[in-house]
Write a protein that holds these residues in place. Structure first.
Motif, short mmCIF file in Angstrom:
data_model
loop_
_atom_site.label_atom_id
_atom_site.label_comp_id
_atom_site.label_asym_id
_atom_site.label_seq_id
_atom_site.Cartn_x
_atom_site.Cartn_y
_atom_site.Cartn_z
N LEU A 32 0.83 -1.21 0.00
CA LEU A 32 0.00 0.00 0.00
C LEU A 32 0.86 1.26 0.00
N THR A 33 2.00 1.20 0.70
CA THR A 33 2.91 2.35 0.75
C THR A 33 3.55 2.58 -0.61
N MET A 34 4.01 1.52 -1.25
CA MET A 34 4.67 1.65 -2.55
C MET A 34 3.68 2.10 -3.63
N ALA A 35 2.42 1.73 -3.46
CA ALA A 35 1.39 2.16 -4.42
C ALA A 35 0.87 3.56 -4.10
N ARG A 36 1.41 4.18 -3.06
CA ARG A 36 1.05 5.52 -2.62
C ARG A 36 -0.41 5.61 -2.15
N ILE A 37 -0.98 4.47 -1.80
CA ILE A 37 -2.34 4.48 -1.25
C ILE A 37 -2.29 4.93 0.20
N VAL A 38 -1.22 4.50 0.88
CA VAL A 38 -0.98 4.93 2.26
C VAL A 38 0.22 5.85 2.24
N LYS A 39 0.06 7.05 2.78
CA LYS A 39 1.17 8.01 2.80
C LYS A 39 1.94 7.83 4.11
N THR A 40 3.24 7.50 3.97
CA THR A 40 4.10 7.24 5.12
C THR A 40 5.31 8.17 5.05
N PRO A 41 5.65 8.85 6.14
CA PRO A 41 6.85 9.71 6.14
C PRO A 41 8.10 8.91 5.77
N ARG A 42 9.07 9.60 5.17
CA ARG A 42 10.29 8.93 4.69
C ARG A 42 10.99 8.13 5.79
N VAL A 43 11.10 8.73 7.00
CA VAL A 43 11.79 8.04 8.10
C VAL A 43 11.06 6.75 8.45
N MET A 44 9.75 6.79 8.47
CA MET A 44 8.97 5.59 8.80
C MET A 44 9.08 4.55 7.68
N ARG A 45 9.15 5.04 6.43
CA ARG A 45 9.28 4.11 5.31
C ARG A 45 10.57 3.32 5.41
N THR A 46 11.66 3.99 5.77
CA THR A 46 12.95 3.32 5.91
C THR A 46 12.88 2.23 6.97
N GLY A 47 12.29 2.57 8.11
CA GLY A 47 12.13 1.57 9.17
C GLY A 47 11.22 0.44 8.76
N LEU A 48 10.15 0.77 8.04
CA LEU A 48 9.20 -0.24 7.57
C LEU A 48 9.86 -1.22 6.62
N TYR A 49 10.63 -0.70 5.67
CA TYR A 49 11.31 -1.58 4.71
C TYR A 49 12.36 -2.44 5.40
N GLY A 50 13.05 -1.84 6.38
CA GLY A 50 14.04 -2.62 7.14
C GLY A 50 13.40 -3.75 7.91
N LEU A 51 12.27 -3.46 8.56
CA LEU A 51 11.53 -4.48 9.30
C LEU A 51 11.01 -5.57 8.37
N TYR A 52 10.59 -5.16 7.19
CA TYR A 52 10.09 -6.13 6.20
C TYR A 52 11.21 -7.08 5.77
N LEU A 53 12.39 -6.51 5.52
CA LEU A 53 13.54 -7.35 5.14
C LEU A 53 13.91 -8.31 6.28
N LEU A 54 13.85 -7.81 7.52
CA LEU A 54 14.15 -8.68 8.67
C LEU A 54 13.14 -9.84 8.77
N SER A 55 11.88 -9.55 8.48
CA SER A 55 10.87 -10.62 8.55
C SER A 55 11.11 -11.66 7.46
N ILE A 56 11.56 -11.21 6.30
CA ILE A 56 11.90 -12.16 5.22
C ILE A 56 13.06 -13.05 5.65
N LEU A 57 14.10 -12.42 6.23
CA LEU A 57 15.25 -13.21 6.70
C LEU A 57 14.82 -14.19 7.79
N GLY A 58 13.92 -13.77 8.68
CA GLY A 58 13.43 -14.65 9.73
C GLY A 58 12.69 -15.85 9.16
N LEU A 59 11.87 -15.62 8.14
CA LEU A 59 11.14 -16.73 7.51
C LEU A 59 12.09 -17.69 6.79
N ILE A 60 13.09 -17.13 6.13
CA ILE A 60 14.08 -17.99 5.44
C ILE A 60 14.82 -18.85 6.46
#
Length: 202
Positions: A32-60
């Motif tokens: 939703l953030t990448m599609a600009r449906i949800v507007k997220t401040p840049r600082v929060m986006r960086t943290g969100l993407y980092g958390l997303y990458l961590l969750s992928i690594l955790g699942l792997i």
């Protein structure tokens, strides 16, 4: 100890599926953030993407460790571990050190406790468990015994008079592909007449 193992397994699996839930939620938010449906401040986006990458690594990591299994399989593993604890308690309740006095009441039927070194062997042992019961043996359950498995299948008995029953167990196991079972007496422990153990190889 084995009951604690079942609890630990349940907690580990719950943690893994909680991680799956977080991953699904994060995937939705990131999309939703990448599609600009949800507007997220840049600082929060960086943290969100980092958390997303961590969750992928955790699942792997969870997948590589074998902890990421379908819910039905996970429930079966927990149930199998809990059953193992009950079989362990039942078997040990009747076995005493060799210098103790064993029960002397005659057994009308053999009782076979099945030991498996891992989950794969434990689920394969269900066929042997059914065959033993169909042949008239009692078999209270299948116990997980990691780290103690012999290199070849073994039928262990505690009373000399039980050797014919032990050989019958070996013959039933051979029909399930477990040929060459070693039939051996365990003199250091005493158990009620008719009590035996079948050990899956590692």
């Amino acid at each position: 100890m084995l009951q604690q193992t079942a609890t630990d397994l349940a907690l580990r699996l719950a943690a893994v599926y909680a991680l799956v839930g977080v991953f699904v939620a994060l995937t939705l938010i990131v999309a939703l953030t990448m599609a600009r449906i949800v507007k997220t401040p840049r600082v929060m986006r960086t943290g969100l993407y980092g958390l997303y990458l961590l969750s992928i690594l955790g699942l792997i990591t969870a997948y590589a460790a074998g902890a990421l299994t379908p819910p039905g399989d996970a429930a079966s593993r927990i149930a199998a571990t809990a059953e193992s604890a009950k079989a362990f308690d039942a078997r040990n309740a009747a076995i005493t050190p060799g210098d103790a006095e064993a029960a002397t009441a005659p057994s009308t039927v053999g009782t076979v406790y099945i030991q498996a070194p891992d989950m794969d062997s434990r689920f394969a042992a269900e066929d042997l468990w059914r065959d033993l019961r169909a042949a008239g043996f009692q078999s209270p359950g299948i116990e997980l015994a990691p780290g103690r498995a012999p290199s070849t299948p073994e039928v262990r008995y505690f009373n000399d008079a039980d050797r014919p029953l032990a050989e019958q167990v070996a013959a039933i196991a051979a029909k399930r592909g477990l040929q060459g079972s070693v039939v051996k007496t365990i003199a250091s422990y005493k158990a009620p007449p008719g009590q035996m153990e079948f050990w899956y190889p590692r």
